[in-house]
Design an enzyme around this catalytic site. Structure first.
Site, PDB file in Angstrom:
ATOM      1  N   GLU A   1     103.432  75.713 -42.840  1.00 34.23           N
ATOM      2  CA  GLU A   1     103.289  75.332 -41.433  1.00 34.23           C
ATOM      3  C   GLU A   1     101.973  74.605 -41.159  1.00 34.23           C
ATOM      4  O   GLU A   1     101.261  74.923 -40.208  1.00 34.23           O
ATOM      5  CB  GLU A   1     103.410  76.578 -40.538  1.00 34.23           C
ATOM      6  CG  GLU A   1     104.777  77.226 -40.649  1.00 34.23           C
ATOM      7  CD  GLU A   1     104.979  78.420 -39.710  1.00 34.23           C
ATOM      8  OE1 GLU A   1     106.099  78.597 -39.228  1.00 34.23           O
ATOM      9  OE2 GLU A   1     104.004  79.151 -39.463  1.00 34.23           O
TER      10      GLU A   1
ATOM     11  N   ASP B   1     112.400  84.651 -40.574  1.00 33.24           N
ATOM     12  CA  ASP B   1     111.182  84.942 -39.829  1.00 33.24           C
ATOM     13  C   ASP B   1     111.338  86.091 -38.821  1.00 33.24           C
ATOM     14  O   ASP B   1     111.488  85.839 -37.632  1.00 33.24           O
ATOM     15  CB  ASP B   1     110.732  83.672 -39.089  1.00 33.24           C
ATOM     16  CG  ASP B   1     109.307  83.789 -38.588  1.00 33.24           C
ATOM     17  OD1 ASP B   1     108.630  84.742 -38.972  1.00 33.24           O
ATOM     18  OD2 ASP B   1     108.888  82.906 -37.814  1.00 33.24           O
TER      19      ASP B   1
ATOM     20  N   GLU C   1     107.448  89.553 -31.782  1.00 32.12           N
ATOM     21  CA  GLU C   1     107.587  88.118 -31.500  1.00 32.12           C
ATOM     22  C   GLU C   1     109.016  87.738 -31.124  1.00 32.12           C
ATOM     23  O   GLU C   1     109.230  86.972 -30.184  1.00 32.12           O
ATOM     24  CB  GLU C   1     107.136  87.313 -32.739  1.00 32.12           C
ATOM     25  CG  GLU C   1     107.359  85.816 -32.593  1.00 32.12           C
ATOM     26  CD  GLU C   1     106.884  85.021 -33.812  1.00 32.12           C
ATOM     27  OE1 GLU C   1     106.271  85.616 -34.718  1.00 32.12           O
ATOM     28  OE2 GLU C   1     107.135  83.801 -33.845  1.00 32.12           O
TER      29      GLU C   1
ATOM     30  N   TRP D   1     113.275  74.051 -37.021  1.00 40.53           N
ATOM     31  CA  TRP D   1     112.675  74.763 -35.895  1.00 40.53           C
ATOM     32  C   TRP D   1     113.685  74.893 -34.751  1.00 40.53           C
ATOM     33  O   TRP D   1     113.427  75.547 -33.760  1.00 40.53           O
ATOM     34  CB  TRP D   1     111.413  74.024 -35.385  1.00 40.53           C
ATOM     35  CG  TRP D   1     110.195  74.286 -36.223  1.00 40.53           C
ATOM     36  CD1 TRP D   1     110.063  75.225 -37.204  1.00 40.53           C
ATOM     37  CD2 TRP D   1     108.928  73.602 -36.159  1.00 40.53           C
ATOM     38  NE1 TRP D   1     108.796  75.170 -37.749  1.00 40.53           N
ATOM     39  CE2 TRP D   1     108.078  74.188 -37.128  1.00 40.53           C
ATOM     40  CE3 TRP D   1     108.429  72.558 -35.365  1.00 40.53           C
ATOM     41  CZ2 TRP D   1     106.761  73.763 -37.333  1.00 40.53           C
ATOM     42  CZ3 TRP D   1     107.116  72.140 -35.575  1.00 40.53           C
ATOM     43  CH2 TRP D   1     106.288  72.734 -36.556  1.00 40.53           C
TER      44      TRP D   1
HETATM   45  C1  BDP Z   1     105.877  82.832 -37.462  1.00 40.53           C
HETATM   46  C2  BDP Z   1     105.059  82.728 -36.232  1.00 40.53           C
HETATM   47  C3  BDP Z   1     103.774  81.974 -36.420  1.00 40.53           C
HETATM   48  C4  BDP Z   1     103.068  82.482 -37.671  1.00 40.53           C
HETATM   49  C5  BDP Z   1     103.983  82.388 -38.864  1.00 40.53           C
HETATM   50  C6  BDP Z   1     103.400  83.042 -40.104  1.00 40.53           C
HETATM   51  O1  BDP Z   1     105.836  82.113 -35.236  1.00 40.53           O
HETATM   52  O2  BDP Z   1     102.995  82.165 -35.274  1.00 40.53           O
HETATM   53  O3  BDP Z   1     101.901  81.768 -37.897  1.00 40.53           O
HETATM   54  O4  BDP Z   1     105.164  83.079 -38.614  1.00 40.53           O
HETATM   55  O5  BDP Z   1     103.812  84.137 -40.409  1.00 40.53           O
HETATM   56  O6  BDP Z   1     106.635  83.969 -37.261  1.00 40.53           O
HETATM   57  O7  BDP Z   1     102.560  82.456 -40.768  1.00 40.53           O
END
Ligand code: BDP
Length: 702
Positions: free
Chosen positions: A288, A362, A390, A540
């Protein structure tokens, strides 16, 4: 505010006989004076016993014939007591403890003992919990040790005190006032963690800021480490891969560059000079947008091993995250981490741990397990759970997560025959890994009650308990938490436990039933957004995940689709490939099916989805009824707080149901089945809802 005390409430014990019995046991306490950790055990006793029993504690300076409670390490015990506990001491590890009651010269005596000082702190907390739960301590012997070495919280805390995906206020770490000002919160945080056995904490966000590695911040980190050490907690930091450039004046962060290697070695030496028991680095690299070894044409092994080499002389670890998926890769996102990391198994240095999220996408309300578990055989794997909610209604929805954690830990991966459960992979027993770790992305912040929702405290508690022993049962965890947090009264405990244990299935039902996933609204992940299709990367966008069209719905991960199933052991691959044998809760995760596909109970898929959404709403309705019936056990503030939150949860469960069903109906073209309430608004209305402010996101996630 009572909520601040978490599960360490130490309510007065009203039952006279019980209180008398406990007073006898704690009448004359001998507690060894061997270090700072045991001082904290003593402090806890001095806080808890007067509250529970109404008496002050008398401490003795040596063991006498009057002593009723002894707290000391095994090696210091008098010979006769050594003999009494000898058999049990062989069964604990260096953080374990024994609580055993015997009769000495015809006087009852309770012994809390361990191999090392930390075991005495854990034993003391356990002893106090037994009292909080009104257990008959002198009638049982407790022999307990943690099954996992690193029981770790991951804070996604930024240096400006915002918390990524944090829904309970700001970061606890007040960088501006550190190192001089030690907030009482740091101590209470450490106490709470020690009480459930958490022994490591990563202070900073995985989306890291290199500044934390500069001398000014390290001095602050040192101050926190000094507090945490006396509660047995080790500090870790996140390391930004490009730090040598950002704060080291180098031109590159290439892991094969001599100057870069030297920079990290010097940095490690500098940190360990301040913090001799520093744990190491947690790294998010080439994920990311975070920098990493691939920026220099190197790979994850090069990056992780370079840092591991720097930390090795000091006994530190590198925890390297496997949460990767690339914008240049159009294979199914669920497959990418496995594809990328599998070839590296066995190539990492022995102080590298690879940290994998519980599921391949996720932190969804439900995911099948991440296929790296079981497939990775030579490298120690840490499991990463998300305690902060989240994708589970933030800290507004009551969702008891140990149920989710337990589901994952109990899963059989079949990678080394039947019984290859994730718990056994994590605790090292399946493949014999030496480093064992469970990590949880924490839900803690500056809110007066720490976690935003009072019941979210149970998720912190439960994570700690499962990290201590991944075989614990979520029902037992809920039971402990309710009794230490509220009351031991069965008329309260039983219905509330039932409510907690159902809450996880409820959220799956009203958000993502039957294997649906990632249909959350943009960026903030608050509320439904199954129609979103315009984000920067295909993976996304919710439409990427549900694939609804007039023919059906779901992500085909079989051989006719992305074939993500090939990453699982043959037994599961086969079982999940077949719609007759796949557990229905994973159905649309692995299969794209027609709207009139017949479910196990005879309903067609469209009706089944709709009824699940309705069931979720009904379950929240029941939770409200349960809470209302529990009112006599609660004070007004306690009752109202959760009651108001449950009303929001109900409103949002309906929002999810109505928005998703109206949207999916545009493809199915079928009427809502009987029993499903009519949506209150039109699809356009739900699509028009915009949330300019939702907590927990950085601008880059908008
Ligand atoms: C996702 C989140 C993001 C995190 C990423 C992570 O949306 O904010 O930075 O994972 O785990 O769940 O690195």
């Amino acid at each position: 505010l009572n909520d601040y005390k978490l599960w360490l409430k130490y309510n007065k014990i009203e039952n006279h006989d019980l209180s008398q019995a406990y007073s006898k046991t704690t009448n004359a306490v001998y507690i060894a004076n061997i270090g700072d950790i045991i001082k904290n055990a003593k402090r806890e006793l001095s806080l808890a016993l007067p509250q529970m029993l109404g008496t002050q504690v008398t401490y003795e300076s040596s063991i006498t014939s009057e002593t009723t409670l002894i707290i000391d390490v095994f090696n210091n015990l008098p010979e006769d007591l050594k003999l009494a506990v000898k058999k049990n001491i062989e069964n604990i590890n260096k953080e374990g403890f024994i609580i055993q009651s015997i009769s000495r010269n015809n006087t009852p005596l309770t012994i809390i003992t361990s191999k090392e000082e930390i075991g005495l702190l854990y034993g003391t907390f356990r002893f106090l919990r037994e009292m909080q739960m009104h257990e008959n301590i002198s009638a049982k012997t407790i022999v307990d040790s943690p099954k996992i070495q690193l029981r770790m919280l991951n804070h996604w805390d930024n240096l400006d005190r915002s918390v990524e995906r944090g829904y309970a206020g700001f970061s606890l770490w007040n960088w501006q006032k550190l190192p001089e000002y030690i907030d009482q919160r740091y101590i209470d945080y450490a106490r709470a963690n020690a009480s459930i056995g958490i022994n490591a904490t990563v202070l900073t966000n995985v989306n890291a800021n290199a500044l934390v590695l500069t001398p000014m911040y390290l001095e602050k980190v040192e101050a926190l480490a000094n507090v945490f050490r006396s509660y047995g907690i080790q500090v870790y930091l996140t390391a930004r891969f490009s730090a040598p450039i950002e704060i080291g004046n180098l031109e590159t962060a290439d892991p094969l560059d001599k100057n870069v290697q030297e920079w990290w070695s010097n940095k490690a030496a500098e940190i360990y000079k301040r913090i001799p028991d520093f744990g190491g680095f947690l790294v998010k690299a080439n994920s990311e947008g975070q920098p990493g070894p691939q920026n220099y044409g190197r790979n994850h092994v090069d990056g992780a091993n370079m840092m591991a080499t720097a930390l090795k002389p000091f006994g530190g670890n590198v925890i390297w995250r496997a949460f990767v998926y690339s914008e240049h890769d159009d294979t199914d996102r669920a497959k990418q981490a496995y594809d990328e990391f599998l070839p590296y198994d066995g190539s990492f240095k022995d102080n590298v741990i690879v940290q994998v999220k519980n599921g391949p996408i996720d932190f969804q309300p439900r995911e099948p397990f991440h296929p790296m578990f079981g497939a990775y055989k030579k490298t120690p794997l840490a499991i990463e759970f998300q305690i902060t909610q989240e994708y589970l209604g933030f800290s507004t929805h009551l969702v008891f997560l140990p149920k989710l954690f337990e589901e994952i830990l109990d899963i059989d991966t079949y990678q080394k025959g039947t019984g290859s459960t994730i718990a056994k992979i994590i605790d090292g027993s399946l493949y014999g890994n030496k480093l064992t770790t469970m990590a949880g992305v924490t839900n803690i912040g500056t809110d007066l009650n720490w976690t935003g929702h009072p019941f979210a405290q149970a998720n912190w508690y439960g994570f700690g308990r499962l990290a201590w022993d991944p075989n614990l049962n979520s029902g037992q965890i809920a039971d402990e938490w309710i009794r230490t947090t509220y009351t031991n009264d069965k008329a309260f405990v039983e219905p509330i436990k039932k409510m907690m244990l159902t809450s996880r299935e409820a959220v799956v039902n009203y958000m993502n039933p039957l294997g649906l996933h990632h249909i959350f609204d943009t960026g903030h992940h608050y509320g439904p957004g199954p129609w979103v299709d315009d984000l920067g990367r295909p993976d996304w966008n919710p439409v990427y995940y549900h694939n609804a069209d007039k023919n059906g719905i779901g992500f085909d991960r079989t051989t006719s689709g992305s074939n993500a199933l090939e990453q699982y052991a043959p037994f599961l691959e086969k079982a999940y490939s077949n719609t007759n044998t796949i557990p229905e809760e994973y159905l649309l995760w692995f299969h794209h099916l027609p709207w009139d596909y017949k479910l196990n109970n005879g309903e067609i898929l469209w009706d089944g989805i709709a009824l699940k959404y309705q069931e979720g709403v009904d379950q929240v309705d029941d939770m409200i009824k349960t809470w209302e019936a529990a009112k006599p056990f609660l004070n007004e503030e306690q009752f109202n707080e959760v009651h108001m939150l449950l009303q929001i949860q109900l409103k949002e469960a309906k929002w999810w149901r109505d928005a998703c069903l109206l949207y999916f109906q545009t493809f199915s073209n079928l009427p809502l089945p009987k029993g499903v309430e009519k949506p209150a608004h039109s699809l356009e209305y739900y699509q028009s809802l915009k949330f300019p402010f939702a907590p927990g996101i950085k601008p880059s996630w908008n």
